[in-house]
Design an enzyme around this catalytic site. Structure first.
Site, short mmCIF file in Angstrom:
data_model
loop_
_atom_site.label_atom_id
_atom_site.label_comp_id
_atom_site.label_asym_id
_atom_site.label_seq_id
_atom_site.Cartn_x
_atom_site.Cartn_y
_atom_site.Cartn_z
N PHE A 190 0.80 -1.22 0.00
CA PHE A 190 0.00 0.00 0.00
C PHE A 190 0.84 1.28 0.00
O PHE A 190 0.44 2.30 0.58
CB PHE A 190 -0.96 0.01 1.20
CG PHE A 190 -1.60 -1.32 1.46
CD1 PHE A 190 -2.26 -2.00 0.44
CD2 PHE A 190 -1.52 -1.92 2.70
CE1 PHE A 190 -2.84 -3.24 0.66
CE2 PHE A 190 -2.09 -3.17 2.93
CZ PHE A 190 -2.74 -3.83 1.91
N CYS A 191 1.99 1.26 -0.66
CA CYS A 191 2.89 2.42 -0.69
C CYS A 191 3.18 2.93 0.71
O CYS A 191 3.30 4.14 0.93
CB CYS A 191 2.32 3.53 -1.57
SG CYS A 191 2.31 3.10 -3.33
N ALA A 192 3.28 2.00 1.65
CA ALA A 192 3.65 2.31 3.03
C ALA A 192 4.49 1.14 3.55
O ALA A 192 4.17 0.52 4.56
CB ALA A 192 2.42 2.52 3.90
#
Length: 459
Positions: free
Chosen positions: A375-377
Site C-alpha cells: 500500500f505504498c507504506a
C-alpha cells in the site's frame, strides 16, 4: 481527533450515488455479478453529483486567466470560485492560500521544494510514501512507529526538543492511516510542534473523504489531499495553508501563469517578477475540470451532511471488524489497538494464505475489488507484520506462490457510496474462502496472482 458514534446514530444517511454502482463483472466460476468496489483508499468512485456538474460545465470549457472571451471569463470565475469553495470546506484562515496541484504527492513535493534551506523535517515511518519520500534535500528525522497516540506525541516532543541546530522545522503526519484507517492525534501533534517552534503539514488524503477537516480548528499549517480520494476524477489535488514559505520559494514550476512580468535585460538575460498569490505555484494551463470536480465534491459532502456520512461509515466499520473477528484465521493490522477510532480502511492477513492469492479469489470468484500488497507504506506494513522494515517488496506484488504465506496484506476500504450488500458479500466471501478454499486454480503472471484460465475448472 475522534469519531463520534452514539450521538450520530439517529443521523445516519443513505449511501451517496456514485459512478459504477451498477457495473457488472464476470466471475471465473460462471455468470456475472454487480461489482463491489471496496478499494476506496486507492481511488474512490466519483460521485454522480460531481460527474453531472462536470458534464454541465464541459460545453463551456475554456482556458483561464488569459482570455477576453466569454468562455475564458466563465472558466476563470469557476476556477477561482472553486478555490473559495475548497478554502471553506477546509476551514482555512483568512490569510491561507489554496494551491491546486495534481495530487497529494504533488502537493507534498511542492511544499518540500518550498521549505527553507536549513529546515529539519520530522516524519514517522508509518507514513504513506507520498509523505515519507519528498524531503530528499532536507535533513530528515524518521520517527519509529508509535503504539499509542500519546506515544506519538511524546516521541515527537523529544525529537523536536533534541534537534540541533534549533532552526526551522517541519512535521509531516497523516490524519488517517492508509493501512489501518486509524485516526492520528493531529491537534495534539500540532500543539507539540508549535510549542517547539516547528510547523506541521497534514496529509489528509485518507482523512478528508471520511471526516471533516478544519485547518483552523486543528491548528495545522498546511493540509494536502487528492481529488481522486474525495470522490472526484483523477488528476487534481490541493495544498492549503500558510502563504509565507510558499511566497518566499522559487515557483514549483517556471512558466506562464506563475509570472507577473518578464523582461529582457541589457546584458541579454531575463528578469522575472513572480506572483505572490497561489498562482506562483500553478504555472501552465491549469486543470480547470479537475479543480471544479474537487469543489463539486466538497459541496456534495457538505450538503449531504458529514455527520450522517461519518455515522454510517462507522456502522460499516463496526460490521466489518465484527465479521472479520468471527474468522480466527484473520488478523487485522493495527498500531493503536482495537479501540482506536478509525475510518473505513482496514488491512488484514489470513493465516495460511498468500495475500495476493486471497485478493485474486475475492475478485475472480465474488466480484469484489480490494487491494493487496504494501500500500505504498512499506515500512509500516513490515512493522505491523512483525518483519524487518527493510525487507524488500513492491506495492501489489506477490512474494510467494498461491497458498504460501507472503509478507504483504489485504486492504478493504469503503466510504460514502458503499452499499450494505457489498459489505455483506465481502464478509461472506472471506468466511467461505477460509472455510472452503478457493474454487479455482491461480498462478502468478507479470507480478500478479491471476486465475489460471487453462485450468480444468474447479479444484
Amino acid at each position: 481527533m475522534s469519531v463520534p458514534t452514539a450521538a450520530l446514530e439517529s443521523s445516519i444517511c443513505a449511501p451517496l450515488p456514485v459512478l459504477g454502482q451498477n457495473v457488472t463483472v464476470p466471475l471465473v466460476t460462471g455468470g456475472e455479478v454487480t461489482y463491489a468496489a471496496l478499494d476506496y483508499a486507492a481511488s474512490a468512485p466519483a460521485l454522480q453529483r460531481v460527474w453531472d456538474d462536470v458534464a454541465a460545465y464541459a460545453p463551456y470549457y475554456g482556458s483561464v486567466h488569459r482570455g477576453a472571451g466569454y468562455l475564458s471569463q466563465l472558466s476563470t470565475d469557476l476556477f477561482e470560485n472553486s478555490r473559495r469553495t475548497v478554502a471553506e470546506f477546509l476551514g482555512c484562515r483568512a490569510d491561507d492560500q489554496v494551491v491546486f496541484t495534481r495530487s497529494t504527492t504533488d502537493s507534498l513535493n511542492l511544499l518540500a521544494a518550498a521549505i527553507p534551506a536549513d529546515c529539519q523535517v520530522f516524519v514517522y515511518e508509518t507514513e504513506h510514501h507520498a509523505s515519507l519520500l519528498p524531503w530528499r534535500d532536507a535533513q530528515v528525522t524518521y520517527l519509529n512507529a508509535p503504539r499509542t497516540p500519546a506515544q506519538a506525541v511524546e516521541s515527537l516532543e523529544r525529537a523536536l526538543a533534541d534537534r540541533d541546530p534549533y532552526g526551522p522545522a517541519l512535521v509531516c503526519v497523516t490524519g488517517a492511516s492508509n493501512v489501518t484507517g486509524e485516526l492520528w492525534p493531529v491537534k495534539e501533534l500540532a500543539a507539540a510542534a508549535h510549542a517547539h517552534g516547528a510547523r506541521i503539514v497534514l496529509d489528509a488524503a485518507q482523512l478528508a473523504p471520511h471526516h471533516p477537516v478544519d485547518i483552523a480548528e486543528l491548528d495545522v499549517d498546511w493540509v494536502a489531499f487528492s481529488g481522486h480520494k474525495l470522490y472526484a476524477p483523477f488528476g487534481s489535488g490541493v495544498l492549503a495553508g500558510r502563504a509565507d514559505w510558499l511566497q518566499a520559494a522559487e515557483p514549483y514550476l517556471a512558466g506562464g501563469g506563475a509570472s507577473r512580468k518578464v523582461a529582457r535585460r541589457a546584458d541579454g538575460g531575463v528578469d522575472v517578477d513572480w506572483h505572490t498569490t497561489a498562482a506562483r505555484h500553478e504555472a501552465g494551463s491549469p486543470n480547470v475540470i479537475g479543480v471544479y470536480s474537487i469543489a463539486s465534491a466538497c459541496k456534495a459532502l457538505t450538503e449531504a451532511g458529514f455527520e450522517g456520512l461519518v455515522a454510517r461509515e462507522q456502522e460499516l466499520v463496526g460490521r466489518v471488524r465484527e465479521g472479520l473477528a468471527e474468522v480466527p484465521e484473520v488478523q487485522v493490522l493495527s498500531l493503536f489497538g482495537d479501540d482506536a477510532p478509525r475510518v473505513g480502511v482496514i488491512s488484514f492477513v489470513v493465516r495460511g494464505w498468500n495475500s495476493s492469492h486471497f485478493a485474486a479469489a475475492l475478485s475472480a470468484e465474488y466480484g469484489i475489488g480490494v487491494r493487496d500488497g504494501l500500500f505504498c507504506a512499506h515500512p509500516l506494513v513490515r512493522t505491523l507484520l512483525g518483519s524487518d522494515p527493510q525487507d524488500p517488496g513492491e506495492c501489489g506484488a506477490p512474494e510467494a506462490e498461491p497458498g504460501e504465506r507472503s509478507l504483504n496484506a489485504i486492504r478493504v476500504s469503503f466510504g460514502a457510496g458503499t452499499p450494505d450488500e457489498h459489505i455483506d458479500r465481502f464478509l461472506r466471501a472471506v468466511s467461505e474462502l477460509v472455510r472452503e478454499g478457493a474454487q479455482w486454480k491461480y498462478r502468478t503472471e507479470d507480478g500478479r496472482c491471476v486465475p489460471d484460465r487453462g485450468a480444468a475448472a474447479q479444484i
